[in-house]
Design an enzyme around this catalytic site. Structure first.
Site, short mmCIF file in Angstrom:
data_model
loop_
_atom_site.label_atom_id
_atom_site.label_comp_id
_atom_site.label_asym_id
_atom_site.label_seq_id
_atom_site.Cartn_x
_atom_site.Cartn_y
_atom_site.Cartn_z
CG MET A 12 66.82 50.53 37.20
SD MET A 12 68.32 49.67 36.62
CE MET A 12 69.46 50.07 37.95
CE LYS A 40 58.98 36.46 35.12
NZ LYS A 40 59.93 35.90 36.10
CG ASN A 43 65.99 39.85 35.30
OD1 ASN A 43 66.80 40.77 35.31
ND2 ASN A 43 65.19 39.60 36.32
CG ASP A 234 63.40 36.28 35.02
OD1 ASP A 234 62.29 35.89 34.61
OD2 ASP A 234 63.54 37.22 35.82
#
Length: 282
Positions: A12, A40, A43, A234
């Protein structure tokens, strides 16, 4: 389009905007505080899913409210979360400081470091069309995943962030390596041997350098008004995975990923700014 398996971190993000960075011992005021899903791994999974990818996320969350929110978010993007496990650690947190369009990020891994010794990685990876990895989980897990991918001829994408002293023998097993220009300078120069097909050096507004056995090719970026660059890398990785599983060449896949990454910087938030396929087509 084949299945994209993402093995990586789930966090988060707590972010705030600053006019100046604080000095040691100084307290300053922030603004536009936000709490949003990140990590990452997550994402990149969301980036791929928003672009129409068939995505499975593999990772760890804590038995807390942040973990529940992170899981619900992955579900909301129709990502397969069968192999997202809950452990008795706090969910990973990232503290993001935004200043004049740039960002500085502090990561507390929490559950991302709490991987059990035995996981069904072979079954998961054997059915993948491409495997997407980053360096926010234990390296032993990454190494095992790459070894399994090689066994089943599954191409791998590795985002080496945060950069580390990776063994050269490991890097040469990666199909597509995606460092930014700072990370690239910290990697060995002779990566392009054995199974590595390309090193994609992301350079922000300057585009991407594609290093392969034929030389170096430059793929330009797309000019946009940058609001928040968090998550652009990402987005690039998730979009590149989607493009490769849909049959694009490396050059065309990089161009597609550049479009997605550029659009992601026009909104605040790593995942909120990630574009849908229709936005890229527009």
């Amino acid at each position: 389009m084949g299945k994209i398996v993402v093995i990586g971190s789930i966090n988060m993000d707590i972010s705030t905007e600053l006019h100046d960075l604080p000095q040691i011992g100084e307290t300053i005021k922030g603004s536009n505080v936000g709490i949003s899903p990140g990590g990452k791994g997550a994402n990149q999974a969301v980036a791929a899913a928003k672009l129409g990818g068939d995505v499975m996320m593999v990772g760890m969350i804590g038995d807390d409210a942040f973990g529940a929110d992170a899981l619900a978010n992955l579900n909301s993007h129709c990502i397969d979360v069968t192999n997202v496990w809950t452990v008795s650690e706090t969910t990973g947190l990232a503290m993001i400081l935004r200043e004049n369009g740039d960002n500085r990020i502090i990561v507390a891994p929490g559950a991302n470091n709490a991987w059990p010794d035995e996981l069904p990685l072979e079954t998961i990876i054997a059915n993948a069309s491409i495997l997407l990895l980053q360096n926010e989980i234990p390296f032993t897990v990454i190494e095992e995943a790459v070894a399994i991918a090689r066994l089943y001829d599954v191409p791998t994408i590795f985002d080496p962030a945060p950069v580390d002293q990776f063994p050269l023998s490991f890097l040469r097993k990666i199909t597509y390596l995606t460092p930014n220009e700072t990370e690239f300078k910290q990697l060995p120069e002779d990566i392009l041997q054995d199974e590595t097909k390309a090193v994609l050096v992301t350079q922000g507004k300057n585009g991407v350098e594609v290093h392969d056995k034929t030389g170096i090719n430059h793929v330009p970026s797309f000019p946009v008004d940058v609001v928040d660059s968090t998550g652009a890398g990402d987005t690039f990785n998730g979009a590149f995975a989607v493009a490769m599983t849909s049959g694009k060449t490396v050059q065309d896949a990089v161009a597609f990923a550049n479009q997605a990454a550029a659009l992601s910087t026009t909104k605040i938030g790593a995942q909120k700014g990630m574009p849908k396929l229709s936005e890229i087509e527009d």
